[in-house]
Design an enzyme around this catalytic site. Structure first.
Site, mmCIF file in Angstrom:
data_model
loop_
_atom_site.group_PDB
_atom_site.id
_atom_site.type_symbol
_atom_site.label_atom_id
_atom_site.label_comp_id
_atom_site.label_asym_id
_atom_site.label_seq_id
_atom_site.Cartn_x
_atom_site.Cartn_y
_atom_site.Cartn_z
ATOM 1 N N GLU A 149 0.694 -1.242 -0.070
ATOM 2 C CA GLU A 149 -0.017 0.076 0.187
ATOM 3 C C GLU A 149 0.766 1.396 0.118
ATOM 4 O O GLU A 149 0.470 2.143 0.829
ATOM 5 C CB GLU A 149 -0.826 0.062 1.124
ATOM 6 C CG GLU A 149 -1.827 -1.420 1.170
ATOM 7 C CD GLU A 149 -2.861 -1.211 2.279
ATOM 8 O OE1 GLU A 149 -2.730 -0.469 3.474
ATOM 9 O OE2 GLU A 149 -3.703 -1.826 2.365
ATOM 10 N N GLU A 264 -6.000 -10.811 -1.317
ATOM 11 C CA GLU A 264 -6.914 -10.797 -0.295
ATOM 12 C C GLU A 264 -8.465 -10.629 -0.636
ATOM 13 O O GLU A 264 -9.196 -9.809 0.031
ATOM 14 C CB GLU A 264 -6.453 -9.127 0.558
ATOM 15 C CG GLU A 264 -5.110 -9.240 0.797
ATOM 16 C CD GLU A 264 -4.429 -7.957 1.639
ATOM 17 O OE1 GLU A 264 -5.545 -7.144 2.150
ATOM 18 O OE2 GLU A 264 -3.344 -7.783 1.736
HETATM 19 C C1 XIL Z 1 -6.056 -6.015 8.262
HETATM 20 C C2 XIL Z 1 -6.424 -7.242 9.061
HETATM 21 O O1 XIL Z 1 -7.233 -8.232 8.418
HETATM 22 C C3 XIL Z 1 -6.999 -6.828 10.567
HETATM 23 O O2 XIL Z 1 -7.517 -7.882 11.356
HETATM 24 C C4 XIL Z 1 -6.156 -5.840 11.116
HETATM 25 O O3 XIL Z 1 -6.698 -5.329 12.212
HETATM 26 C C5 XIL Z 1 -5.919 -4.824 10.054
HETATM 27 O O4 XIL Z 1 -5.253 -5.259 8.861
HETATM 28 N N1 XIL Z 1 -5.150 -4.700 3.475
HETATM 29 C C6 XIL Z 1 -3.827 -5.564 3.994
HETATM 30 C C7 XIL Z 1 -3.983 -5.994 5.140
HETATM 31 O O5 XIL Z 1 -2.990 -5.329 3.243
HETATM 32 O O6 XIL Z 1 -2.902 -6.072 5.833
HETATM 33 C C8 XIL Z 1 -5.190 -5.684 6.094
HETATM 34 O O7 XIL Z 1 -5.216 -6.522 7.241
HETATM 35 C C9 XIL Z 1 -6.461 -5.465 5.249
HETATM 36 C C10 XIL Z 1 -6.326 -4.520 3.987
#
Ligand code: XIL
Length: 354
Positions: A149, A264
């Site tokens: 990100e 994801e």
């Molecule tokens: C999220 C997790 O799923 C949560 O449990 C945590 O509180 C915050 O992070 N993009 C990403 C992930 O790259 O690392 C994120 O994961 C969701 C969005």
């Protein structure tokens, strides 16, 4: 009638039926790896969670436990306890392991946000973190999201100005300049040259400017010989996300020649955060179609040798970060709260199988 003459074929049929029913799993039909993000606490304490992960998936990603804040809670302390649970489980069960993530603007522990040092000290900090984590897991993991990100939705580098609200700032960019991204890949490659290294981000399907900026960065990296092997499309989408945007993000990512990971995946059924929303048949149908669409486009637009796989972001609806973050009812994943397959599971399964 000689009953025994009929009994054995009947048993055989029942046996075959039982075996093939058992084999209806995502990993058994997918032509590429199918993964999920894992929370090791659930893996240890919930046997239904563990059974689904073990049966359905052949790749796993660390959801939170290998992020900076967990793994490196104090300047000179690394804590691999939770990460090791996940890695040991995956190795024992022959699953591919994808690490997430080495440099990100979130999961910043207090000591790191308060760290004071010149740019050489910051550089050393980034390098040491990356190399300590990768050395700990050397030979055990297949791939990593090295940088996560690093862009805003408008395609600008996160965050070119130190005056932005705190949660948007990335310490790395501010102390090290934009090219910390390339150097993070170099440090990772130095620590373990066998790893496949990914750049991972979200909203490429809804923000063409962001997609363009990421592709431009990759093109530049390739020209400069920076060791990058894959692109992660997080794909946190919803039932209304435009099909064209999804296809375009997949197509342009594949055109870089790198591996493409739908990294994801989850699909919100309640994108407008409506408190009165129920998980109706029509929402379920739209969601199932969207899950199938992602699979179909991935198969169609990504050449086989670049198909790194599709990973969903955790397992059951109740485990999803979407619910935790948005504080509203939603049902973004393939399994329900009791780890039963949902109707979108069937759509996803059929699309994988086709
Ligand atoms: C999220 C997790 O799923 C949560 O449990 C945590 O509180 C915050 O992070 N993009 C990403 C992930 O790259 O690392 C994120 O994961 C969701 C969005």
């Amino acid at each position: 009638m000689n009953q025994s003459k009929w009994l054995s074929p009947l048993f055989l049929l029942l046996f075959i039926g039982a075996v093939s029913a058992q084999q209806k799993t995502l990993q058994s039909v997918a032509p590429f790896k199918i993964g999920c993000a894992i929370n090791p606490n659930l893996l240890v304490k919930n046997k239904d969670y563990k059974a689904v992960v073990t049966n359905e998936f052949n790749s796993i990603t660390s959801e939170n436990v290998l992020k900076f804040g967990t793994v490196h809670p104090k300047k000179d302390v690394y804590d691999f306890t939770k990460g090791d649970i996940l890695v040991d489980y995956a190795l024992a069960n022959h699953k591919r392991i994808h690490g997430h993530c080495l440099a990100w603007h979130q999961s910043v522990p207090k000591w790191l946000s308060e760290f004071e040092g010149d740019s050489a000290a910051w550089e050393n900090l980034l390098k040491t973190h990356i190399q300590t984590v990768l050395t700990h897991y050397k030979g055990k993991m297949t791939s990593w999201d090295v940088v996560n990100e690093a862009f805003f939705d408008n395609g600008a580098y996160r965050q070119d100005s130190v005056n932005a609200p705190h949660r948007y700032i990335t310490l790395w960019r501010n102390h090290l300049g934009r090219d910390y991204i390339a150097r993070a890949f170099i440090y990772a490659h130095e620590a373990d040259p066998d790893l496949l290294l990914f750049y991972n981000d979200y909203n490429q399907e809804s923000n063409p400017a962001k997609l363009k900026a990421i592709i431009a960065m990759v093109t530049d990296f390739k020209k400069r010989g920076i060791p990058i092997h894959g692109l992660g499309l997080q794909m946190h989408i919803n039932i209304n996300t435009k099909d064209e945007g999804i296809a375009e993000a997949i197509k342009q990512s594949a055109a870089t020649g790198l591996l493409v990971h739908i990294a994801e995946l989850d699909i919100k059924a309640n994108p407008k955060k409506d408190t009165s929303t129920v998980y109706s048949d029509s929402l379920k149908m739209l969601q199932g179609r969207k899950f199938a669409f992602v699979v179909e486009q991935y198969k169609k637009l990504v050449p086989k040798q670049q198909q790194y796989g599709i990973t969903t972001w955790n397992v059951g609806d109740a485990d999803s970060w979407i619910v935790e973050l948005r504080k509203i009812k939603d049902w973004p994943l393939l399994f329900d709260d009791k780890y039963q397959q949902k109707s979108c599971y069937n759509s996803f399964y059929e699309a994988l199988k086709k």
